[in-house]
Design a protein around this motif. Structure first.
Motif, mmCIF file in Angstrom:
data_model
loop_
_atom_site.group_PDB
_atom_site.id
_atom_site.type_symbol
_atom_site.label_atom_id
_atom_site.label_comp_id
_atom_site.label_asym_id
_atom_site.label_seq_id
_atom_site.Cartn_x
_atom_site.Cartn_y
_atom_site.Cartn_z
ATOM 1 N N ALA A 127 -35.210 -50.026 -8.246
ATOM 2 C CA ALA A 127 -35.297 -49.629 -7.554
ATOM 3 C C ALA A 127 -36.508 -50.122 -6.825
ATOM 4 O O ALA A 127 -37.120 -50.202 -5.351
ATOM 5 N N SER A 128 -37.675 -50.564 -7.592
ATOM 6 C CA SER A 128 -38.857 -51.387 -7.400
ATOM 7 C C SER A 128 -39.442 -52.408 -6.563
ATOM 8 O O SER A 128 -39.582 -52.784 -6.686
ATOM 9 N N LYS A 142 -26.471 -54.735 -5.334
ATOM 10 C CA LYS A 142 -26.056 -53.203 -6.112
ATOM 11 C C LYS A 142 -26.608 -52.944 -6.934
ATOM 12 O O LYS A 142 -26.220 -53.382 -8.407
ATOM 13 N N LEU A 187 -32.213 -46.582 -10.260
ATOM 14 C CA LEU A 187 -32.836 -45.978 -11.787
ATOM 15 C C LEU A 187 -31.892 -46.255 -12.717
ATOM 16 O O LEU A 187 -33.076 -45.315 -13.782
ATOM 17 N N LEU A 188 -31.859 -47.600 -13.411
ATOM 18 C CA LEU A 188 -32.391 -47.896 -14.781
ATOM 19 C C LEU A 188 -33.394 -48.910 -13.906
ATOM 20 O O LEU A 188 -33.299 -49.376 -13.493
ATOM 21 N N ARG A 226 -27.776 -60.659 -14.035
ATOM 22 C CA ARG A 226 -27.418 -60.322 -14.681
ATOM 23 C C ARG A 226 -25.337 -60.344 -14.913
ATOM 24 O O ARG A 226 -24.575 -60.476 -15.634
ATOM 25 N N ALA A 227 -25.262 -61.105 -13.747
ATOM 26 C CA ALA A 227 -23.575 -61.760 -13.928
ATOM 27 C C ALA A 227 -23.789 -62.519 -14.835
ATOM 28 O O ALA A 227 -22.811 -62.710 -15.190
ATOM 29 N N PHE A 269 -22.665 -58.908 -4.399
ATOM 30 C CA PHE A 269 -22.197 -57.929 -3.889
ATOM 31 C C PHE A 269 -22.837 -58.695 -2.500
ATOM 32 O O PHE A 269 -24.376 -59.431 -2.557
ATOM 33 N N LEU A 281 -29.041 -55.147 -19.464
ATOM 34 C CA LEU A 281 -28.066 -55.147 -20.872
ATOM 35 C C LEU A 281 -27.004 -54.618 -20.783
ATOM 36 O O LEU A 281 -25.836 -54.768 -21.220
ATOM 37 N N LEU A 282 -26.860 -53.967 -19.343
ATOM 38 C CA LEU A 282 -25.426 -53.417 -18.769
ATOM 39 C C LEU A 282 -24.383 -54.189 -18.460
ATOM 40 O O LEU A 282 -23.195 -54.654 -18.495
ATOM 41 N N GLY A 283 -24.851 -55.694 -18.595
ATOM 42 C CA GLY A 283 -24.302 -56.823 -18.078
ATOM 43 C C GLY A 283 -23.392 -57.805 -19.638
ATOM 44 O O GLY A 283 -22.502 -58.461 -19.208
ATOM 45 N N LEU A 285 -29.129 -51.593 -10.036
ATOM 46 C CA LEU A 285 -29.181 -49.820 -9.901
ATOM 47 C C LEU A 285 -30.197 -49.123 -10.619
ATOM 48 O O LEU A 285 -30.936 -49.169 -10.970
ATOM 49 N N TYR A 333 -38.635 -49.969 -12.440
ATOM 50 C CA TYR A 333 -37.302 -49.366 -12.242
ATOM 51 C C TYR A 333 -36.418 -50.693 -11.271
ATOM 52 O O TYR A 333 -37.452 -50.761 -10.390
#
Lengths: 319, 326
Positions: A190-191, A129, A133-134, A204-205, A125, A141-143, A131, A188
């Motif tokens: 976010a950091s 994007k 707080l992960l 991640r992609a 994007f 791993l989500l990817g 995530l 995180y």
């Protein structure tokens, strides 16, 4: 290739980022004249008559365009040309008024975004994007695709997915090392800084082994120290056999790494071609400067708009 | 002032079935709100379906306990589907509006006189405890010690209620540390990003809504067993008490809702006992006994405010998370 040979007299811009390795350009991608909608030798994405209107505004109206496989294609155009809208349409994040498009020979019209991604067409994007707080590792791993433990009932039985999880973790760590994020894996997301988030999103992609990677402004908001490594990573995607389609405003980057350029203006594809040739196309200059621009580009204009400086960058590189 | 009675009455609430019911409902809400980011303001509706589903199945249809249990759970699955199908594709706020309205619709349907023969209308239902009591393996007599001493039925109810809470907590803990839980937490952060990675976000949100809703429904059954089922128990204030418990304990935690519920009920009972006796003793001359009954909620509210101000992540929440709250 000269990195920056600005004309005498104009303030010399910062040294533009150049990939550390010299990119090997893929050529011979098209059949016949390099004109809007021209056929490709081996297209991976074929778009036909895709139209999207927002009220009275036609944001995208693409008659025909093909994206060549195994190459890096840049999608450029002035602000509001419909580049991101086209991205959203092609990835299932938005629905066109009509039209059809195929990826790898399979029709994608009406296919929801998550299925498009599962077919191997992964996007990033413009506004990252990550995530927040992960952890960085969880983001990675989500990817991964086809995870057994992502089924709610199988999730209750760790022995069913533990091995797969370990494999994914090793793969994620490998990718993170390549993207120099391995020391951050337990932080995180976010950091991370803006540029690191872009890297994370790209890494991640890659967890899903995509065939087509679509990057929406990968360089936006990234500090120059990181752009170089981002450029290298994009070139690496190609050398690993992936196809890349990216939207970008930074013309130097387009020139350096793109094998093919598609120019959009007012929702339409106005020009296509090799990055060196396409910049000479009057339609491109028109797109950036408007139909009735001064013949003497840039120098006489009192205030340089973003578009003017973009086209100047193109012409500078050409000299 | 009888401080002993005040403290022992407060201690009773520590393991009371009502505390267990609130803990379980808050755990369901933790799945919705804390982990998935679903703004469910209709947890009272899920609880009402559990209580009425159980009571009506036994009183009207003569079902056994397990049958009544399944009816309640089934009703809440259907309720979650009805709520989720139209709203989960939309932005998060729509779910909040629809759930708060749907919970009220459920309560009003149980209140209306039209179905009085089945629902008991505003008087509610009672007399459905014998079937559950018949399953009691404990012999007559009293069990426990001090404030925790109860008769056989109450002890049996506490054992069952807290076993269910512990089981549910283990279940939530296990799924949230699995890849499924990772997707769920990803959806909380940014559902478009998760969609772009090839996950069917809609299906995951639906599963979460059903899972948390079923926990709420079972909580409703536990809540109904020590008392009668009365529709006015299931007003929106119930949902907000559960939210208070959740925030108190920590939204995305497993232990938070349980400990939060214990603190909430102990505090409520303590303040209620304290205020009632303080009014009696003339410490609060400007207040009647009825006003005193309301004061306890004010005091609990103040206590919760203090916790939220000085420990905003809740008791079990991770302080680090708050550094990045947008």
């Amino acid at each position: 290739m000269s990195a920056n040979a600005g004309p005498q007299g104009s303030p010399a811009p910062l040294e533009p980022p150049v990939p550390t390795q010299k990119p090997i350009k893929t050529t011979g991608l098209h059949i016949g004249e390099a004109e809007p909608g021209c056929a490709k030798v081996d297209p991976i994405l074929v778009v036909d008559n895709v139209r999207r209107t927002f009220g009275g505004l036609t944001a995208v109206d693409v008659a025909h365009v093909e994206v060549p496989r195994g190459a890096i294609t840049a999608l450029i155009g002035p602000n509001g040309a419909g580049k991101t809208t086209l991205f959203n349409l092609l990835t299932g994040f938005d629905k066109p008024d009509d039209g059809k498009w195929t990826f790898d020979g399979r029709s994608l019209a009406g296919v929801p975004a998550y299925r498009v991604a599962r077919m191997g067409q992964i996007r990033t994007f413009q506004l990252t994007k990550a995530l927040g707080l992960l952890t960085v590792m969880d983001n990675m791993l989500l990817g991964a695709k086809g995870q057994t433990g992502e089924n709610m009932f199988r999730a209750l039985m760790p022995f069913l997915w533990r091995n797969q999880e370990e494999e994914n973790r090793a793969k994620a760590l490998d990718l993170l090392t390549r993207f120099k994020l391995d020391t951050k894996k337990d932080d995180y997301a976010a950091s991370l800084s803006g540029g690191q988030r872009k890297l994370l999103e790209m890494a991640r992609a890659l967890m899903s082994d995509p065939t087509l990677v679509m990057l929406d402004e990968p360089m936006a908001g990234v500090n120059p120290a990181l752009t170089q490594s981002l450029l290298d990573h994009i070139l690496n995607l190609k050398s690993q056999g992936m196809t890349v389609l990216f939207v970008e405003h930074d013309m130097h980057m387009v020139r350096h790494i793109a094998d093919w350029v598609i120019v959009m203006a007012e929702g339409k594809v106005v020009a296509e071609g090799d990055p060196h040739e396409v910049m000479k196309n009057p339609a491109v200059i028109d797109a950036y400067l408007g139909q009735h621009h001064d013949e003497d580009i840039g120098e006489d204009l009192g205030a340089e708009t973003e578009n003017v400086s973009a086209i100047k960058e193109l012409l500078d590189d050409e000299r | 002032m009888d401080w002993g009675a005040i403290f022992s009455n407060a201690a009773v609430e520590l393991i009371s079935p009502t505390t267990a019911a609130y803990a379980l409902a808050a755990l369901g809400l933790a799945v919705h709100f804390g982990y998935t980011g679903l703004l469910n303001f209709g947890q009272a509706g899920f609880m009402a379906l559990g209580a009425y589903g159980y009571a009506i199945s036994i009183l009207t249809f003569g079902f056994p306990v397990w049958g009544a249990f399944l009816v309640g759970v089934g009703a809440s699955v259907v309720f979650a589907l009805i709520l989720g199908i139209p709203t989960l594709r939309l932005r998060a706020d729509y779910l909040a509006i629809v759930t708060i309205a749907a919970a009220e619709i459920v309560r009003l349907l149980f209140t209306t006189n039209t179905f009085a023969s089945v629902t008991g209308s505003a008087n509610g239902l009672s007399g459905y405890k014998n079937e559950f009591a018949a399953l009691n393996p404990l012999a007559e007599g009293s069990y426990g010690f001090g404030p925790f001493e109860n008769n056989a039925y109450d002890t049996w109810l506490r054992i069952v209620a807290w076993s269910i809470v512990i089981l549910a907590a283990l279940l939530v803990w296990q799924v949230m540390r699995s890849p499924w839980g990772r997707v769920i937490k990803g959806i909380r952060e940014d559902e478009d990003a998760v969609r772009a990675l090839g996950k069917n976000v809609y299906a995951y949100k639906m599963q979460s809504l059903i899972f948390g809703g079923v926990l709420g429904t079972i909580a409703g059954m536990i809540f109904a067993l020590p008392r009668a089922v009365v529709p006015s128990n299931y007003q929106t204030t119930l949902t907000f008490f559960i939210y208070a418990i959740l925030l108190l304990g920590g939204a995305a935690t497993v232990l938070g809702p349980i400990i939060g519920s214990m603190i909430f009920w102990v505090l409520l009972s303590f303040f209620s006992g304290f205020v009632a006796r303080a009014v009696e003793a003339g410490w609060l001359p400007f207040m009647t006994a009825i006003q005193g009954g309301q004061l306890r909620f004010i005091l609990v509210g103040v206590a919760i405010m203090l916790i939220v101000i000085f420990r905003p992540q809740g008791i079990f929440g991770n302080k680090k998370e708050l550094a990045f709250v947008r």
